[in-house]
Design a protein around this motif. Structure first.
Motif, PDB file in Angstrom:
ATOM      1  N   TRP A  96      29.129 -44.884  32.455  1.00  0.00           N
ATOM      2  CA  TRP A  96      29.250 -44.248  33.770  1.00  0.00           C
ATOM      3  C   TRP A  96      28.341 -43.022  33.837  1.00  0.00           C
ATOM      4  CZ3 TRP A  96      35.090 -44.139  35.522  1.00  0.00           C
ATOM      5  CH2 TRP A  96      35.607 -45.443  35.496  1.00  0.00           C
ATOM      6  N   GLN A  97      27.856 -42.724  35.036  1.00  0.00           N
ATOM      7  CA  GLN A  97      26.988 -41.575  35.254  1.00  0.00           C
ATOM      8  C   GLN A  97      27.574 -40.692  36.352  1.00  0.00           C
ATOM      9  OE1 GLN A  97      22.929 -42.724  35.956  1.00  0.00           O
ATOM     10  NE2 GLN A  97      22.978 -44.354  34.422  1.00  0.00           N
ATOM     11  N   LEU A  98      27.422 -39.384  36.166  1.00  0.00           N
ATOM     12  CA  LEU A  98      27.960 -38.442  37.144  1.00  0.00           C
ATOM     13  C   LEU A  98      27.273 -38.600  38.503  1.00  0.00           C
ATOM     14  CD1 LEU A  98      28.350 -35.142  35.074  1.00  0.00           C
ATOM     15  CD2 LEU A  98      30.166 -36.604  35.973  1.00  0.00           C
ATOM     16  N   ASP A  99      28.066 -38.313  39.543  1.00  0.00           N
ATOM     17  CA  ASP A  99      27.575 -38.330  40.932  1.00  0.00           C
ATOM     18  C   ASP A  99      27.052 -39.707  41.347  1.00  0.00           C
ATOM     19  OD1 ASP A  99      28.137 -35.579  41.212  1.00  0.00           O
ATOM     20  OD2 ASP A  99      26.207 -35.080  40.286  1.00  0.00           O
ATOM     21  N   LYS A 100      27.613 -40.724  40.768  1.00  0.00           N
ATOM     22  CA  LYS A 100      27.278 -42.095  41.153  1.00  0.00           C
ATOM     23  C   LYS A 100      28.494 -42.746  41.818  1.00  0.00           C
ATOM     24  CE  LYS A 100      23.061 -42.367  39.454  1.00  0.00           C
ATOM     25  NZ  LYS A 100      21.878 -42.607  40.294  1.00  0.00           N
ATOM     26  N   THR A 101      28.219 -43.593  42.796  1.00  0.00           N
ATOM     27  CA  THR A 101      29.304 -44.324  43.454  1.00  0.00           C
ATOM     28  C   THR A 101      29.524 -45.623  42.703  1.00  0.00           C
ATOM     29  OG1 THR A 101      28.691 -43.398  45.601  1.00  0.00           O
ATOM     30  CG2 THR A 101      30.108 -45.332  45.624  1.00  0.00           C
ATOM     31  N   ILE A 102      30.551 -45.622  41.886  1.00  0.00           N
ATOM     32  CA  ILE A 102      30.829 -46.820  41.086  1.00  0.00           C
ATOM     33  C   ILE A 102      32.186 -47.419  41.414  1.00  0.00           C
ATOM     34  CG2 ILE A 102      29.343 -46.135  39.174  1.00  0.00           C
ATOM     35  CD1 ILE A 102      31.842 -45.163  37.721  1.00  0.00           C
ATOM     36  N   PHE A 103      32.958 -46.755  42.268  1.00  0.00           N
ATOM     37  CA  PHE A 103      34.223 -47.360  42.687  1.00  0.00           C
ATOM     38  C   PHE A 103      34.590 -46.935  44.098  1.00  0.00           C
ATOM     39  CE2 PHE A 103      35.987 -43.331  41.512  1.00  0.00           C
ATOM     40  CZ  PHE A 103      35.602 -43.064  40.205  1.00  0.00           C
ATOM     41  N   ALA A 104      35.508 -47.686  44.677  1.00  0.00           N
ATOM     42  CA  ALA A 104      35.972 -47.447  46.045  1.00  0.00           C
ATOM     43  C   ALA A 104      37.488 -47.533  46.071  1.00  0.00           C
ATOM     44  CB  ALA A 104      35.372 -48.465  47.014  1.00  0.00           C
ATOM     45  N   GLN A 105      38.086 -46.635  46.812  1.00  0.00           N
ATOM     46  CA  GLN A 105      39.538 -46.623  46.995  1.00  0.00           C
ATOM     47  C   GLN A 105      39.862 -47.534  48.181  1.00  0.00           C
ATOM     48  OE1 GLN A 105      41.172 -42.960  48.500  1.00  0.00           O
ATOM     49  NE2 GLN A 105      43.003 -43.143  47.211  1.00  0.00           N
ATOM     50  N   ILE A 106      40.640 -48.595  47.925  1.00  0.00           N
ATOM     51  CA  ILE A 106      40.886 -49.609  48.951  1.00  0.00           C
ATOM     52  C   ILE A 106      42.377 -49.855  49.097  1.00  0.00           C
ATOM     53  CG2 ILE A 106      40.380 -51.962  49.736  1.00  0.00           C
ATOM     54  CD1 ILE A 106      37.924 -51.957  47.971  1.00  0.00           C
ATOM     55  N   ILE A 107      42.835 -49.917  50.329  1.00  0.00           N
ATOM     56  CA  ILE A 107      44.212 -50.297  50.632  1.00  0.00           C
ATOM     57  C   ILE A 107      44.182 -51.538  51.498  1.00  0.00           C
ATOM     58  CG2 ILE A 107      44.328 -48.786  52.656  1.00  0.00           C
ATOM     59  CD1 ILE A 107      47.286 -49.339  50.338  1.00  0.00           C
ATOM     60  N   TYR A 108      44.995 -52.525  51.143  1.00  0.00           N
ATOM     61  CA  TYR A 108      45.106 -53.761  51.926  1.00  0.00           C
ATOM     62  C   TYR A 108      46.494 -53.808  52.562  1.00  0.00           C
ATOM     63  CZ  TYR A 108      40.970 -55.445  49.374  1.00  0.00           C
ATOM     64  OH  TYR A 108      39.716 -55.596  48.849  1.00  0.00           O
ATOM     65  N   VAL A 109      46.509 -53.907  53.874  1.00  0.00           N
ATOM     66  CA  VAL A 109      47.770 -53.978  54.616  1.00  0.00           C
ATOM     67  C   VAL A 109      47.910 -55.375  55.211  1.00  0.00           C
ATOM     68  CG1 VAL A 109      49.117 -53.032  56.528  1.00  0.00           C
ATOM     69  CG2 VAL A 109      47.666 -51.523  55.166  1.00  0.00           C
ATOM     70  N   PRO A 110      48.987 -56.102  54.902  1.00  0.00           N
ATOM     71  CA  PRO A 110      49.152 -57.445  55.477  1.00  0.00           C
ATOM     72  C   PRO A 110      49.199 -57.378  56.998  1.00  0.00           C
ATOM     73  CG  PRO A 110      51.188 -56.691  54.440  1.00  0.00           C
ATOM     74  CD  PRO A 110      50.139 -55.711  54.056  1.00  0.00           C
ATOM     75  N   ALA A 111      48.349 -58.175  57.631  1.00  0.00           N
ATOM     76  CA  ALA A 111      48.222 -58.108  59.095  1.00  0.00           C
ATOM     77  C   ALA A 111      48.870 -59.291  59.798  1.00  0.00           C
ATOM     78  CB  ALA A 111      46.747 -58.030  59.481  1.00  0.00           C
ATOM     79  N   ASP A 112      49.167 -60.348  59.070  1.00  0.00           N
ATOM     80  CA  ASP A 112      49.680 -61.566  59.710  1.00  0.00           C
ATOM     81  C   ASP A 112      50.945 -61.308  60.508  1.00  0.00           C
ATOM     82  OD1 ASP A 112      47.696 -63.294  59.032  1.00  0.00           O
ATOM     83  OD2 ASP A 112      48.629 -63.955  57.164  1.00  0.00           O
ATOM     84  N   ARG A 113      51.906 -60.609  59.889  1.00  0.00           N
ATOM     85  CA  ARG A 113      53.186 -60.394  60.569  1.00  0.00           C
ATOM     86  C   ARG A 113      53.034 -59.526  61.811  1.00  0.00           C
ATOM     87  NH1 ARG A 113      56.964 -58.448  55.726  1.00  0.00           N
ATOM     88  NH2 ARG A 113      54.961 -57.585  55.087  1.00  0.00           N
ATOM     89  N   ILE A 114      52.211 -58.482  61.699  1.00  0.00           N
ATOM     90  CA  ILE A 114      52.009 -57.591  62.846  1.00  0.00           C
ATOM     91  C   ILE A 114      51.281 -58.305  63.966  1.00  0.00           C
ATOM     92  CG2 ILE A 114      50.915 -55.449  63.608  1.00  0.00           C
ATOM     93  CD1 ILE A 114      51.370 -54.344  60.809  1.00  0.00           C
ATOM     94  N   LEU A 115      50.259 -59.088  63.602  1.00  0.00           N
ATOM     95  CA  LEU A 115      49.513 -59.831  64.619  1.00  0.00           C
ATOM     96  C   LEU A 115      50.375 -60.933  65.232  1.00  0.00           C
ATOM     97  CD1 LEU A 115      46.027 -60.108  62.865  1.00  0.00           C
ATOM     98  CD2 LEU A 115      46.686 -58.588  64.736  1.00  0.00           C
ATOM     99  N   GLN A 116      51.223 -61.558  64.403  1.00  0.00           N
ATOM    100  CA  GLN A 116      52.132 -62.579  64.937  1.00  0.00           C
ATOM    101  C   GLN A 116      53.138 -61.963  65.889  1.00  0.00           C
ATOM    102  OE1 GLN A 116      53.838 -64.498  61.508  1.00  0.00           O
ATOM    103  NE2 GLN A 116      51.969 -65.628  61.003  1.00  0.00           N
ATOM    104  N   ARG A 117      53.604 -60.759  65.555  1.00  0.00           N
ATOM    105  CA  ARG A 117      54.532 -60.065  66.441  1.00  0.00           C
ATOM    106  C   ARG A 117      53.853 -59.733  67.773  1.00  0.00           C
ATOM    107  NH1 ARG A 117      56.225 -56.613  62.981  1.00  0.00           N
ATOM    108  NH2 ARG A 117      55.075 -54.759  63.618  1.00  0.00           N
ATOM    109  N   ALA A 118      52.595 -59.319  67.712  1.00  0.00           N
ATOM    110  CA  ALA A 118      51.848 -59.041  68.939  1.00  0.00           C
ATOM    111  C   ALA A 118      51.640 -60.317  69.746  1.00  0.00           C
ATOM    112  CB  ALA A 118      50.503 -58.406  68.597  1.00  0.00           C
ATOM    113  N   ASN A 119      51.365 -61.423  69.034  1.00  0.00           N
ATOM    114  CA  ASN A 119      51.183 -62.705  69.716  1.00  0.00           C
ATOM    115  C   ASN A 119      52.478 -63.173  70.368  1.00  0.00           C
ATOM    116  OD1 ASN A 119      49.550 -65.097  70.332  1.00  0.00           O
ATOM    117  ND2 ASN A 119      50.830 -66.161  68.836  1.00  0.00           N
ATOM    118  N   HIS A 120      53.595 -62.960  69.666  1.00  0.00           N
ATOM    119  CA  HIS A 120      54.903 -63.322  70.230  1.00  0.00           C
ATOM    120  C   HIS A 120      55.194 -62.494  71.481  1.00  0.00           C
ATOM    121  CE1 HIS A 120      59.128 -64.514  70.353  1.00  0.00           C
ATOM    122  NE2 HIS A 120      59.443 -63.232  70.441  1.00  0.00           N
TER     123      HIS A 120
END
Length: 313
Positions: free
Chosen positions: A204-228
């Motif tokens: 690893w090297q300083l001041d390099k972008t080697i990772f990303a902070q990612i959050i995954y939120v399940p969207a199926d239920r919310i989108l299905q609720r909106a569709n309903h």
């Protein structure tokens, strides 16, 4: 203007042989369909936007919580083990901000509501293979690396558990103390090598972008609720329009169609000399004015007929 005239001509051809009630129903149906299409499109966009805002708020709240855990680990936990870390004789996973954040998130996922949520600090060359970026995440990291102004990305992605909305944020490697564990294997604590081996998480090297902070939120239920909700509102709207059309038809038949039919039949009888009664004028609206006009015409016709009879005599 020309298109308007063409449409008017087409409408006249279509409705030429229709009765008045049918013409009126035809117009109502056109208005009804137009309202359903336009209203459905607008309402669908509003529901989709609201659902996406809900998903985004959930993702941002969880990311904020994970960042709080990271900051706490960096500011409060690491100083407690500073001597051990400097000697590099012992590796303590709990002093790693990403490790603490992942552990806390694992506890959050024990709640049924968050079991399908995913938190990941995706890394190109991670110490723990659980953090290794897949092809999709690697692409995001490379985009962060190639464009310094790009600090966040979001969108939808299909996961094995279903459709998910993700928010990815840039994380730079800028802590010099971390190099003792991630520069070369010979400088890493032996306890780290015993846990994770000497093949991953180095170079690893300083001041390099080697990772990303990612959050995954399940969207199926919310989108299905909106569709309903969309189908529910559309069903209610269709029901309301159907009732309105029924009521209008009843009122139209009572206030317009029946009086016109009576006037038409009486006018036909008068034209053949088979009726002597007057046209009924029950109101002062257009139907009443029409009846009054027919009465005047009938009176004029009777006068003319008497004059002709007297002249012949």
């Amino acid at each position: 203007m020309l298109k308007s005239t063409e449409l008017s001509n087409k409408f006249e051809k279509i409705t030429k042989n229709l009765k008045l009630a049918n013409k009126f129903n035809f117009l109502l149906m056109l208005v009804f369909l137009g309202s359903i299409i336009v209203g459905g499109f607008i309402f669908s966009n509003l529901l989709t936007q609201k659902a996406q805002e809900e998903i985004t708020n959930q993702a941002n709240s969880l990311l904020q919580s994970m960042n709080s855990v990271r900051d706490y680990t960096t500011d409060e936990i690491i100083p407690l083990f500073e001597n051990k870390l400097q000697n590099s004789t012992e590796f303590i996973p709990q002093t790693v901000a990403s490790f603490s954040a992942r552990k806390v998130f694992d506890n959050i996922r024990k709640n049924e509501r968050y079991k399908d949520f995913v938190y990941k600090e995706a890394t190109l060359e991670p110490t723990n293979v659980i953090d290794k970026a897949d092809d999709f995440e690697r692409q995001i990291i490379n985009q962060f690396s190639s464009n310094p102004a790009n600090t966040e990305q979001s969108g939808f992605r299909n996961l094995p558990s279903g459709k998910a909305y993700y928010i990815a944020r840039r994380l730079n490697f800028d802590n010099p103390t971390c190099l003792q564990c991630h520069s070369t294997p010979d400088k890493a604590p032996k306890s780290q090598l015993a846990i994770y081996g000497d093949k991953n998480g180095f170079g690893w090297q300083l001041d390099k972008t080697i990772f990303a902070q990612i959050i995954y939120v399940p969207a199926d239920r919310i989108l299905q609720r909106a569709n309903h909700s969309w189908w529910l509102v559309m069903t209610i709207e269709i029901g309301i329009f159907a009732i309105i059309i029924l009521v209008i038809n009843l009122l139209l038949r009572r206030a317009v169609i029946k009086p016109i039919i009576r006037i038409s039949k009486l006018a036909q009888a008068v034209s053949t000399g088979k009726a002597s009664s007057d046209f009924e004028q029950k109101s002062n609206d257009e139907i009443g004015v029409l009846a009054a006009s027919f009465n005047r015409m009938k009176s004029s016709l009777e006068i003319a007929m008497r004059l002709i009879s007297q002249k012949n005599q």
